[in-house]
Enzyme design. Structure first.
Site, PDB file in Angstrom:
ATOM      1  N   ASP A 120      14.025  -3.233  -0.790  1.00 13.73           N
ATOM      2  CA  ASP A 120      13.033  -4.042  -0.072  1.00 13.73           C
ATOM      3  C   ASP A 120      13.638  -4.501   1.251  1.00 13.73           C
ATOM      4  OD1 ASP A 120      10.327  -5.818  -1.406  1.00 13.73           O
ATOM      5  OD2 ASP A 120      10.940  -5.940   0.692  1.00 13.73           O
TER       6      ASP A 120
ATOM      7  N   CYS B 210      -2.128  15.332  -4.700  1.00 12.19           N
ATOM      8  CA  CYS B 210      -3.137  16.140  -5.391  1.00 12.19           C
ATOM      9  C   CYS B 210      -4.422  15.312  -5.503  1.00 12.19           C
ATOM     10  CB  CYS B 210      -2.671  16.513  -6.789  1.00 12.19           C
ATOM     11  SG  CYS B 210      -1.262  17.625  -6.821  1.00 12.19           S
TER      12      CYS B 210
ATOM     13  N   CYS C  11      -2.699  -7.531   0.174  1.00 10.40           N
ATOM     14  CA  CYS C  11      -2.795  -8.760  -0.614  1.00 10.40           C
ATOM     15  C   CYS C  11      -2.969  -9.988   0.265  1.00 10.40           C
ATOM     16  CB  CYS C  11      -1.542  -8.938  -1.479  1.00 10.40           C
ATOM     17  SG  CYS C  11      -1.446  -7.734  -2.802  1.00 10.40           S
TER      18      CYS C  11
ATOM     19  N   CYS D 152     -10.924 -17.302  13.706  1.00  9.19           N
ATOM     20  CA  CYS D 152     -10.633 -16.798  12.359  1.00  9.19           C
ATOM     21  C   CYS D 152      -9.226 -17.241  12.000  1.00  9.19           C
ATOM     22  CB  CYS D 152     -10.774 -15.281  12.302  1.00  9.19           C
ATOM     23  SG  CYS D 152      -9.526 -14.435  13.275  1.00  9.19           S
TER      24      CYS D 152
END
Lengths: 97, 452
Positions: free
Chosen positions: B110, B222, B236, B407
Site C-alpha cells: 500500500d 475475460c 468509497c 458542493c
C-alpha cells in the site's frame, strides 16, 4: 410476457433506485431477445443519462448481465431468446475497497 | 486531606510509569523483526518445513483436527506466501485471518498512509497511527497476533515496473485495491506470472468476490475486456461504504486463499459471489469460462508485458479525488469571497448540489439554500423552483441575479455551473461556483466547519 429485471452494484440508481422491477413485455412479431429488451428498457424505463447504462446496442463496459443466475455469455448474449419468468440481472462492477 | 494528596502523588507516579512503559513499547516495536521500506528486491526463499512444532500444534489445534485441513494442510499453509495488494477495508480483515491461520509469509502492498476516515472499515489501523504507512500498520498489528508469520510491508504504489518482480515471489495474490487501473494491472501481472488472483470489492452496502486465473478459469479481462467509462466509476469516498461490508468480503478472500494454499479447492473459480447487505442476501452466479479471444490469457495473447494502466482506463491508479478545472477563473469565487457576500448581505441564490443526506452533515450558513443534487439538475421541478427564486430577486432591480453553486470539494459544482447555465439560458443571471467547495470553507474561513 412476464419477466423480472434486477439491478445491483449501483445500476439501480439509474432505475428509480429500485433493485427489482417486474415487467410485462408487450406482444410483438419479433421474438424478444436481450438486444430488443435493451431498446425497450431505454424507451420505457431509463429516464435519464442512458450513456451510464448503454453503449451502442449493448450495455456499457463494466456491466455484467446475468440470465437466471448465469453469465449471459453462456446463453448467447444479445441474441438470447427471452423466456417467460426469466430473471435478468444487470450488475455494475464494484471497484472500491 | 492527606489522603487526597497521597492519591494525587500515587496517580502522577503511575502516570510517569505508564509514559515510561509506552516509550519502551515503542522501542520494542521498532526492533520487531519487521522489515521496513522493502522494495521489489528479491526475498530469501520461504523456509520450507515438513512437520509442525509442538507450539504450532497447540496454536492451530482447532483447525488441525478438521479432516479437510489436517497436518498436511497446515504444513502447506506454513510453506505458502500470500501477497495482499491494498491495506484498506478489504486488506485489513484478509490480512488478520491469514496471519491468524498461520500463512508462512504475508506481503502487504500500500502506498498510502492512515487517515481518520479510514478507521471505520480499515480495522487494523489505530488512532495513534494516523499518518503512518498502512502496510507497516497492518504488519505491526498482525505481528502482535501471530509473530510466527513473516511479514513484508511494501510502502509503494504497485505499477507496471515493480508489479511482476514483487508478484512473482508469492504463491497467491489478493486484490484488495480500490481503483480500476490497479485491478487491470494486477490481473495482467497475475496472468503473466501464473498466479491465482483472489479478487474482492465493495461499495455502499454491496460486495463482490471472484477468483480469477484459477484452474483454467477466466481472468478479469475475460469478464471485462473494456474498462468502464471513468464517469461511471464510484469510489468509497464519493459513494460511501458500510465498514462491515468490505469486512465480510475481505474475510471471504482470506478464506479462499487459505483453501487454495492448504490444498482445498476454491469455490469461486468461474463463479462470482454477490453480497447485498440491505437485503441480507448472498447470491452465487456462474461466470463465462476463459475466453480464447482474451488479449492476456487467451490462445493468442496480445498483451505479453504490462502496459500503462492509467492510460488504458483513463483514470488514476488511486481512489483519491483530484481537483478538476472545468471552469474559467472568472466563473469561480473563493470561499473567502463568498464569506464577504454573506457578511455584506448581498442578494444572491446559493445552490448546494450535494445529496440531501450530505446537507444533514453540514451546510453553509445561508438559511435560503436551494438543494438540487447534481444528479437532479435536469429535473424540471427543481429548475422551476430556482426560476421562481430568480424572478423574486429580479423584481428588486435590473442587475444580473448572482447564483453561487457549492458542493463538497468543488468538482461537481463546476459541472453544475455549466448545466445550470444551459437550463437558465433565458434568465439574466451571473453564475459562479465556490472553488474547493466546503473543504475550502473549512480550511480558509471556518476551522470549526466539519470535513468529510
Amino acid at each position: 410476457m412476464e419477466i423480472s429485471l434486477e439491478f445491483s452494484g449501483g445500476a439501480e440508481l439509474l432505475f428509480d433506485n429500485n433493485k427489482k422491477h417486474d415487467v410485462i413485455l408487450p406482444d410483438q412479431k419479433e421474438k424478444w431477445n436481450i438486444k430488443n429488451l435493451l431498446v425497450w428498457m431505454k424507451d420505457n424505463m431509463l429516464r435519464e443519462r442512458p450513456e451510464l447504462f448503454l453503449q451502442g446496442e449493448t450495455v456499457r463496459p463494466g456491466i455484467l448481465v446475468l440470465v437466471n443466475d448465469a453469465d449471459w455469455e453462456l446463453v448467447g448474449e444479445l441474441e438470447y431468446e427471452i423466456q417467460s419468468k426469466d430473471r435478468i440481472v444487470f450488475i455494475s462492477t464494484l471497484h472500491g475497497g | 486531606m492527606d489522603e487526597l494528596q497521597l492519591l494525587k502523588d500515587e496517580l502522577s507516579k503511575r502516570d510517569a510509569e505508564i509514559a515510561k512503559l509506552k516509550m519502551a513499547l515503542q522501542e520494542k516495536e521498532k526492533q520487531l523483526s519487521l522489515r521496513t521500506d522493502v522494495t521489489e528486491e528479491a526475498l530469501k526463499p520461504l523456509k520450507q518445513v515438513n512437520k509442525l512444532s509442538n507450539e504450532s500444534i497447540s496454536r492451530y489445534s482447532r483447525q488441525l483436527i478438521l479432516p479437510e485441513l489436517g497436518v498436511t494442510g497446515q504444513v502447506k499453509l506454513t510453506n505458502s506466501s500470500v501477497l495482499i495488494v491494498g491495506a484498506g477495508g478489504l486488506g485489513c480483515p484478509s490480512a488478520v485471518y491469514l496471519a491468524a491461520a498461520g500463512i508462512g509469509r504475508l506481503g502487504i502492498v500500500d502506498y498510502d498512509e492512515v487517515e481518520l476516515s479510514n478507521l471505520h472499515r480499515q480495522i487494523l489501523h489505530t488512532e495513534d497511527r494516523v499518518g503512518m504507512s498502512k502496510s507497516q500498520s497492518v504488519a505491526t498489528t498482525c505481528h502482535r497476533l501471530n509473530s510466527g508469520v513473516e511479514y513484508v510491508p511494501y510502502h509503494l504504489a504497485l505499477d507496471s515496473c515493480n508489479a511482476l518482480p514483487i508478484i512473482s515471489q508469492y504463491d497467491i495474490v489478493l486484490d484488495a485495491t480500490d481503483n480500476v487501473a490497479t485491478r487491470y494491472l494486477l490481473n495482467d501481472a497475475c496472468v503473466i506470472a501464473g498466479k491465482t488472483l483472489v479478487s474482492g470489492s465493495a461499495l455502499r452496502f454491496e460486495g463482490q468476490l471472484t477468483v480469477y486465473n484459477y484452474e483454467n478459469g477466466p481472468c478479469y479481462r475475460c469478464l471485462y475486456p473494456k474498462p468502464p467509462p471513468p464517469q461511471t466509476v464510484t469510489n468509497c469516498s464519493d459513494g460511501g461504504v458500510v465498514g462491515v461490508v468490505p469486512g465480510i468480503i475481505g474475510c471471504m478472500q482470506a478464506l479462499e486463499a487459505i483453501k487454495i494454499a492448504s490444498g482445498i479447492k476454491s469455490s469461486f473459480g468461474q463463479r462470482m459471489l454477490l453480497f447485498d447487505a440491505i437485503d441480507g442476501t448472498f447470491r452465487c452466479v456462474k461466470l463465462r469460462g476463459r475466453q480464447p479471444s482474451c488479449p492476456v490469457c487467451g490462445d493468442a495473447p496480445t498483451i505479453t508485458q504490462l502496459i500503462d494502466y492509467e492510460q488504458f482506463c483513463g483514470a488514476k491508479a488511486s481512489d483519491k479525488d483530484k481537483a478538476m478545472n472545468i471552469l474559467e477563473k472568472e466563473q469561480r469565487m473563493s470561499a473567502k469571497e463568498y464569506k464577504t457576500i454573506l457578511e455584506e448581505k448581498k442578494p444572491h441564490i446559493l445552490v448546494d448540489v450535494r445529496q440531501p443526506v450530505e446537507l444533514e452533515i453540514c451546510q453553509l450558513p445561508n438559511t435560503k439554500t436551494i438543494n438540487i443534487p447534481v444528479s437532479s439538475l435536469q429535473k424540471e421541478e427543481k429548475i422551476s423552483e430556482l426560476r421562481d427564486r430568480i424572478n423574486q430577486l429580479k423584481s428588486n432591480g435590473d442587475d444580473k441575479v448572482p447564483i453561487v453553486v457549492v458542493c463538497r470539494r468543488g468538482n461537481d459544482s463546476q459541472s453544475a455551473v455549466n448545466t445550470l447555465k444551459q437550463q437558465l439560458l433565458d434568465n439574466n443571471i451571473e453564475i459562479k461556483d465556490i472553488k474547493g467547495g466546503l473543504h475550502s470553507w473549512s480550511k480558509n474561513v471556518d476551522h470549526n466547519f466539519p470535513q468529510y
